[in-house]
Design an enzyme around this catalytic site. Sequence first.
Site, PDB file in Angstrom:
ATOM      1  N   TYR A 187       0.806  -1.203   0.222  1.00  0.00           N
ATOM      2  CA  TYR A 187       0.072  -0.134  -0.055  1.00  0.00           C
ATOM      3  C   TYR A 187       0.689   1.402   0.067  1.00  0.00           C
ATOM      4  O   TYR A 187       2.081   1.282   0.377  1.00  0.00           O
ATOM      5  CB  TYR A 187      -0.952   0.078   1.250  1.00  0.00           C
ATOM      6  CG  TYR A 187      -1.871  -1.161   1.424  1.00  0.00           C
ATOM      7  CD1 TYR A 187      -3.013  -0.907   1.275  1.00  0.00           C
ATOM      8  CD2 TYR A 187      -1.640  -2.448   1.908  1.00  0.00           C
ATOM      9  CE1 TYR A 187      -4.038  -1.864   1.715  1.00  0.00           C
ATOM     10  CE2 TYR A 187      -2.255  -3.428   2.089  1.00  0.00           C
ATOM     11  CZ  TYR A 187      -3.636  -3.050   2.008  1.00  0.00           C
ATOM     12  OH  TYR A 187      -4.292  -4.358   2.301  1.00  0.00           O
ATOM     13  N   HIS A 207      -6.570   0.555  -0.570  1.00  0.00           N
ATOM     14  CA  HIS A 207      -6.114  -0.885  -1.434  1.00  0.00           C
ATOM     15  C   HIS A 207      -4.682  -0.946  -1.844  1.00  0.00           C
ATOM     16  O   HIS A 207      -4.198   0.194  -2.235  1.00  0.00           O
ATOM     17  CB  HIS A 207      -7.233  -0.653  -2.594  1.00  0.00           C
ATOM     18  CG  HIS A 207      -8.669  -0.652  -2.455  1.00  0.00           C
ATOM     19  ND1 HIS A 207      -9.398  -1.688  -1.806  1.00  0.00           N
ATOM     20  CD2 HIS A 207      -9.497   0.704  -2.293  1.00  0.00           C
ATOM     21  CE1 HIS A 207     -10.571  -1.250  -1.845  1.00  0.00           C
ATOM     22  NE2 HIS A 207     -10.643  -0.114  -1.865  1.00  0.00           N
ATOM     23  N   LYS A 240      -3.827  -5.672  -9.273  1.00  0.00           N
ATOM     24  CA  LYS A 240      -2.509  -5.211  -8.890  1.00  0.00           C
ATOM     25  C   LYS A 240      -1.422  -5.370  -9.809  1.00  0.00           C
ATOM     26  O   LYS A 240      -1.523  -6.129 -10.821  1.00  0.00           O
ATOM     27  CB  LYS A 240      -2.263  -5.836  -7.431  1.00  0.00           C
ATOM     28  CG  LYS A 240      -3.352  -5.958  -6.390  1.00  0.00           C
ATOM     29  CD  LYS A 240      -3.226  -6.579  -5.239  1.00  0.00           C
ATOM     30  CE  LYS A 240      -4.383  -6.840  -4.394  1.00  0.00           C
ATOM     31  NZ  LYS A 240      -4.942  -5.374  -4.024  1.00  0.00           N
TER      32      LYS A 240
END
Length: 333
Positions: free
Chosen positions: A274, A280, A311
């Site tokens: 993070y 998120h 991601k």
Amino acid sequence: MKASFDGEWVCPGEDGTTLYENSGYGRPDGNRLKLFPEEALYLAGKGKLTVDKLDFDALAMKFSEKPGFMRRFLVYRDIRERGLVIQTGPQDFRVFRRGEKPGKGRSQYLIRVLSERDFVDFEAIAADSHSAANMRKQFVVAVVDDENEITYYEIKTNDLPKGESCDEIKKVKGQLTGSSVFVMPKEGKNTLPEGAMFGTWFDENRLVLSPLETLYLLDKGLLEIGGGKEEEFRERLEEEDPELPFKMNVYESLRDSCYIPRTAYKFGHHFRVYNERSSHSAMLVHAIPGGSGMPMSRVSRSVRLAHSVRKKMLFACVKQNNIEYIEFARIKL
């Protein structure tokens, strides 16, 4: 068009230079054209070239005496069928921008071909990526699976940019209980900044630190657990976790760059990462000791999972005091 094969190059007759001029095939050599076997087999399959009176199948068998040829040919054919000009080298292939060709444009991609069963050498992949970046090209790994389907991955090795800001951390006291370290934040000033996301609430009074968080705070002189138990704690962790040294290097690198690494066990990796302005995580990071690697099939699973949860997938290659972050991302050419 007829051609001969000298063991390395396929050489068409005098009119062969038109293949280069019109479509970017081969390398001009004086008054003749030299084709690599991948180029020659592709043209033979299109019925545009006959090499030493051999048909496509006989030619494919002859060229396949060189290891990995058919895998490279499948990638060559796939890119040609996409309407792009492709030539060999300096890795396996270089691919030109759409509508461009040698002498009338510049290449955009450098491609390394692997199979799904290959073992990925991260240091070698990083070296290829640096070489491509120095030439202002995108570095791509083309993976051919056992059913001859091809997946393309762009590889980047840029330095991890520093996060926007880091919260100031003041020294706190902890209590070693078994293999866990508790911090009691409600006891006066014994608090860690909430935005730095240290620890997990054990109950309403106790914050339990992870092993890596504990070691990081100890190494920075920001945690005291007293009773001379710091070294005992460290030795116990080293016995329990053989990955600890290189995981700790990556954890410290991320924290010092103002990122917040938390365990990514549920994703099958070391860290989900993070920054302080986001709730998120933006990256999954897996720590790799220098000189090691992993099967391509495992890399593929990692990239697919990271993409599914929106991601980036980074492999952190730890080499002495240097950490190289290598990003894999699926792309379409």
